[in-house]
Design an enzyme around this catalytic site. Structure first.
Site, mmCIF file in Angstrom:
data_model
loop_
_atom_site.group_PDB
_atom_site.id
_atom_site.type_symbol
_atom_site.label_atom_id
_atom_site.label_comp_id
_atom_site.label_asym_id
_atom_site.label_seq_id
_atom_site.Cartn_x
_atom_site.Cartn_y
_atom_site.Cartn_z
ATOM 1 N N LYS A 1 5.036 105.156 85.384
ATOM 2 C CA LYS A 1 5.980 105.429 86.478
ATOM 3 C C LYS A 1 6.563 104.179 87.101
ATOM 4 O O LYS A 1 7.763 104.060 87.267
ATOM 5 C CB LYS A 1 5.292 106.271 87.561
ATOM 6 C CG LYS A 1 5.258 107.753 87.200
ATOM 7 C CD LYS A 1 4.819 108.604 88.394
ATOM 8 C CE LYS A 1 3.811 109.648 87.998
ATOM 9 N NZ LYS A 1 2.442 109.378 88.393
ATOM 10 N N HIS B 1 2.389 98.636 70.723
ATOM 11 C CA HIS B 1 2.840 99.569 69.694
ATOM 12 C C HIS B 1 3.445 100.773 70.406
ATOM 13 O O HIS B 1 3.005 101.121 71.499
ATOM 14 C CB HIS B 1 1.647 100.033 68.831
ATOM 15 C CG HIS B 1 2.012 101.047 67.798
ATOM 16 N ND1 HIS B 1 2.691 100.710 66.652
ATOM 17 C CD2 HIS B 1 1.807 102.395 67.749
ATOM 18 C CE1 HIS B 1 2.878 101.808 65.936
ATOM 19 N NE2 HIS B 1 2.352 102.851 66.575
ATOM 20 N N GLU C 1 -8.073 98.001 81.466
ATOM 21 C CA GLU C 1 -6.836 98.693 81.109
ATOM 22 C C GLU C 1 -6.153 97.988 79.954
ATOM 23 O O GLU C 1 -5.825 96.808 80.053
ATOM 24 C CB GLU C 1 -5.895 98.718 82.317
ATOM 25 C CG GLU C 1 -6.515 99.399 83.516
ATOM 26 C CD GLU C 1 -5.482 99.742 84.572
ATOM 27 O OE1 GLU C 1 -4.279 99.816 84.240
ATOM 28 O OE2 GLU C 1 -5.886 99.932 85.723
ATOM 29 N N ASN D 1 -6.823 103.503 80.205
ATOM 30 C CA ASN D 1 -8.052 103.180 80.939
ATOM 31 C C ASN D 1 -9.283 103.656 80.180
ATOM 32 O O ASN D 1 -9.319 104.785 79.694
ATOM 33 C CB ASN D 1 -8.052 103.871 82.308
ATOM 34 C CG ASN D 1 -7.020 103.286 83.250
ATOM 35 O OD1 ASN D 1 -5.843 103.209 82.910
ATOM 36 N ND2 ASN D 1 -7.455 102.873 84.419
HETATM 37 P P1 ADP Z 1 -2.902 106.163 83.474
HETATM 38 O O1 ADP Z 1 -2.835 105.795 84.904
HETATM 39 O O2 ADP Z 1 -3.470 107.523 83.264
HETATM 40 O O3 ADP Z 1 -3.609 105.104 82.689
HETATM 41 P P2 ADP Z 1 -0.403 105.215 82.322
HETATM 42 O O4 ADP Z 1 0.962 105.514 82.843
HETATM 43 O O5 ADP Z 1 -0.924 103.829 82.444
HETATM 44 O O6 ADP Z 1 -1.388 106.265 82.976
HETATM 45 O O7 ADP Z 1 -0.355 105.642 80.797
HETATM 46 C C1 ADP Z 1 -1.464 105.374 79.978
HETATM 47 C C2 ADP Z 1 -1.611 106.382 78.872
HETATM 48 O O8 ADP Z 1 -0.459 106.382 78.029
HETATM 49 C C3 ADP Z 1 -2.787 106.052 77.966
HETATM 50 O O9 ADP Z 1 -4.003 106.627 78.434
HETATM 51 C C4 ADP Z 1 -2.352 106.634 76.628
HETATM 52 O O10 ADP Z 1 -2.808 107.984 76.507
HETATM 53 C C5 ADP Z 1 -0.830 106.617 76.692
HETATM 54 N N1 ADP Z 1 -0.200 105.539 75.887
HETATM 55 C C6 ADP Z 1 0.846 105.752 75.038
HETATM 56 N N2 ADP Z 1 1.240 104.610 74.461
HETATM 57 C C7 ADP Z 1 0.430 103.629 74.937
HETATM 58 C C8 ADP Z 1 0.340 102.205 74.682
HETATM 59 N N3 ADP Z 1 1.178 101.582 73.823
HETATM 60 N N4 ADP Z 1 -0.629 101.508 75.328
HETATM 61 C C9 ADP Z 1 -1.464 102.141 76.188
HETATM 62 N N5 ADP Z 1 -1.436 103.467 76.466
HETATM 63 C C10 ADP Z 1 -0.496 104.216 75.859
HETATM 64 MG MG MG Z 2 -2.881 103.076 83.079
#
Ligand code: ADP
Ligand code: MG
Length: 147
Positions: free
Chosen positions: A20, A83, A78, A28
C-alpha cells in the site's frame, strides 16, 4: 560473523504496508523464525538468496529489526524477493540464506526517502550477489534439500 545464516519458515501477514504505502512487498516470517535468530545478529538490512516452497531461487533483501520509520515494538524479519510473482504466497514456506550485510536500520524523514533507500539496497544486493563467492551459496544443499 553469523553469516551465512540459513533459515526457513511460514510466511504470515504483516501490517500490509509493503504494497500500500511503499510499493515494495515484504514477506514476513512467523515469530518462531524470528526467535531463532542468534541474539547477537545485528539489526539492519541484509542481502541473500530466497525461494518459496520448491520454486526458483531468487535474490532478496531482508530487513531485520523494528522498522524505526514505523517504530514497531516487536522485532521482525521481512524479505523482499527480487522477482515478480503471479500471486501472494502467504502460508507457504520461505527459505532464505543471509549472505551479507548492507547497513543498519534507521528512520527517515519521509516515505520517499525510505523508498529511495530500499531501492538503493535492492541495487546493491543485485550487484553483490553476482560475486562468485555469493553465487556459490545459491547452489547450497539447503535449497536442494527443501525440494
Ligand atoms: P504484509 O504486511 O502482509 O507483509 P505486504 O504488502 O508487505 O504485506 O506484502 C507481502 C506479501 O506479498 C508477502 O507475504 C507475499 O505473500 C506477497 N509477495 C508477492 N511478491 C512478493 C515479493 N517479490 N517479495 C515479497 N513478498 C511478495
Ligand atoms: Mg510486509
Amino acid at each position: 560473523k553469523n553469516l551465512p545464516y540459513f533459515c526457513r519458515g511460514e510466511v504470515v501477514r504483516g501490517f500490509g504496508r509493503g504494497s500500500k504505502e511503499l510499493g515494495i512487498l515484504t514477506a514476513n516470517f512467523t515469530d518462531s523464525v524470528v526467535e531463532l535468530l542468534p541474539g547477537d545478529i545485528s539489526t539492519g538490512i541484509y542481502y541473500g538468496w530466497a525461494c518459496v516452497d520448491n520454486g526458483d531461487i531468487h535474490k532478496m533483501v531482508m530487513s531485520i529489526g523494528c522498522n524505526p520509520y514505523y517504530n514497531n515494538a516487536k522485532k521482525s524479519m521481512e524479505t523482499h524477493v527480487i522477482h515478480t510473482f503471479k500471486e501472494d504466497f502467504y502460508g507457504q514456506i520461505l527459505s532464505v540464506v543471509l549472505v551479507g550485510y548492507i547497513r543498519p536500520e534507521r528512520s527517515y524523514d519521509s516515505l520517499d526517502a525510505l523508498i529511495a533507500a530500499i531501492n538503493h539496497d535492492i541495487e546493491e544486493a543485485k550487484r553483490k550477489l553476482d560475486l562468485p563467492e555469493h553465487l556459490k551459496l545459491k547452489k547450497d544443499n539447503f535449497f536442494i534439500a527443501s525440494a
